[in-house]
Motif scaffolding. Sequence first.
Motif, short mmCIF file in Angstrom:
data_model
loop_
_atom_site.label_atom_id
_atom_site.label_comp_id
_atom_site.label_asym_id
_atom_site.label_seq_id
_atom_site.Cartn_x
_atom_site.Cartn_y
_atom_site.Cartn_z
N TYR A 80 72.52 63.25 66.79
CA TYR A 80 73.71 62.55 66.34
C TYR A 80 74.85 63.54 66.10
N ILE A 81 76.06 63.05 66.30
CA ILE A 81 77.26 63.75 65.85
C ILE A 81 78.03 62.77 64.99
N PHE A 82 78.20 63.11 63.73
CA PHE A 82 78.95 62.26 62.82
C PHE A 82 80.42 62.70 62.82
N VAL A 83 81.31 61.77 63.11
CA VAL A 83 82.74 62.04 63.04
C VAL A 83 83.16 61.64 61.63
N ALA A 84 83.37 62.64 60.79
CA ALA A 84 83.40 62.44 59.34
C ALA A 84 84.78 62.63 58.75
N ALA A 85 85.35 61.52 58.31
CA ALA A 85 86.54 61.59 57.47
C ALA A 85 86.12 62.06 56.08
N GLU A 86 87.04 62.73 55.38
CA GLU A 86 86.75 63.13 53.99
C GLU A 86 87.50 62.23 53.04
N GLY A 112 75.05 67.14 64.28
CA GLY A 112 76.24 67.95 64.05
C GLY A 112 77.33 67.06 63.48
N ALA A 113 78.50 67.65 63.26
CA ALA A 113 79.59 66.88 62.66
C ALA A 113 80.93 67.38 63.16
N VAL A 114 81.85 66.45 63.24
CA VAL A 114 83.27 66.74 63.45
C VAL A 114 83.99 66.20 62.23
N GLY A 115 84.44 67.10 61.36
CA GLY A 115 85.13 66.70 60.15
C GLY A 115 86.63 66.81 60.30
N TYR A 116 87.34 65.94 59.60
CA TYR A 116 88.80 66.02 59.66
C TYR A 116 89.40 65.63 58.32
N GLY A 117 90.59 66.20 58.07
CA GLY A 117 91.30 66.00 56.82
C GLY A 117 92.07 67.26 56.50
N THR A 118 92.66 67.31 55.32
CA THR A 118 93.52 68.45 55.00
C THR A 118 92.76 69.77 54.99
N VAL A 119 91.47 69.74 54.61
CA VAL A 119 90.66 70.96 54.68
C VAL A 119 89.59 70.81 55.76
#
Length: 204
Positions: A80-86, A112-119
């Motif tokens: 899995y790849i989680f596309v993760a908002a914070e 794995g993960a793809v994170g996005y947001g200010t940090v």
Amino acid sequence: MSKLKIAVIISSTRPTRFGHLPAQWIADKVNERPELQAEIVDLRDFDLPFFDEMASNAWMPSANQNAVKWQNKISEFDGYIFVAAEYNRSITGALKNALDQAYVNWNKKPFGAVGYGTVGGARAVEHLRTIGVELQMVPTRSAVHIGGADFAAVHPGFGGTKAIADLEASIGNSAKDMLDQLTWWGKATKAARDEDAALAQAAE
């Protein structure tokens, strides 16, 4: 070995979400690899209730048919790849609920993960890793983080006009590392699961 099936899970269900854009970008990256095959899985499509079962499906079958549909779907994949908002230093409530709706279906598989947001979603991804360990999953060391000026440049809500592919210099190496690790762990865990299944069948 056949291609590893990888679910790219969009974790936000908001009408104005951004997550579908990085989801398509990383799915395209996955599908460039001969060992992997990606499918985007959207939490919007499953209408999951807040977890209300008598117990986890580690202990008894779930009663809600939408939960069962979700469990059957995630069981199709090798990783899995989680596309993760914070959201407030963690993952979305929708994703936490989706993780809680299953247990055995996640076991012994990498993510794995793809994170996005200010940090770059870093705190959400780190929290996701601890949840994944409890679900007997294998988190990759590397993740993709879209943050700061990069995030503003690609997010339409901040006036961004760039495509995520334009960030290759910033996030391309992280994506490669993550997918390398996901492939290695995907092959290793699939081989082990197949061996366990064969031994169980032989014992019947």
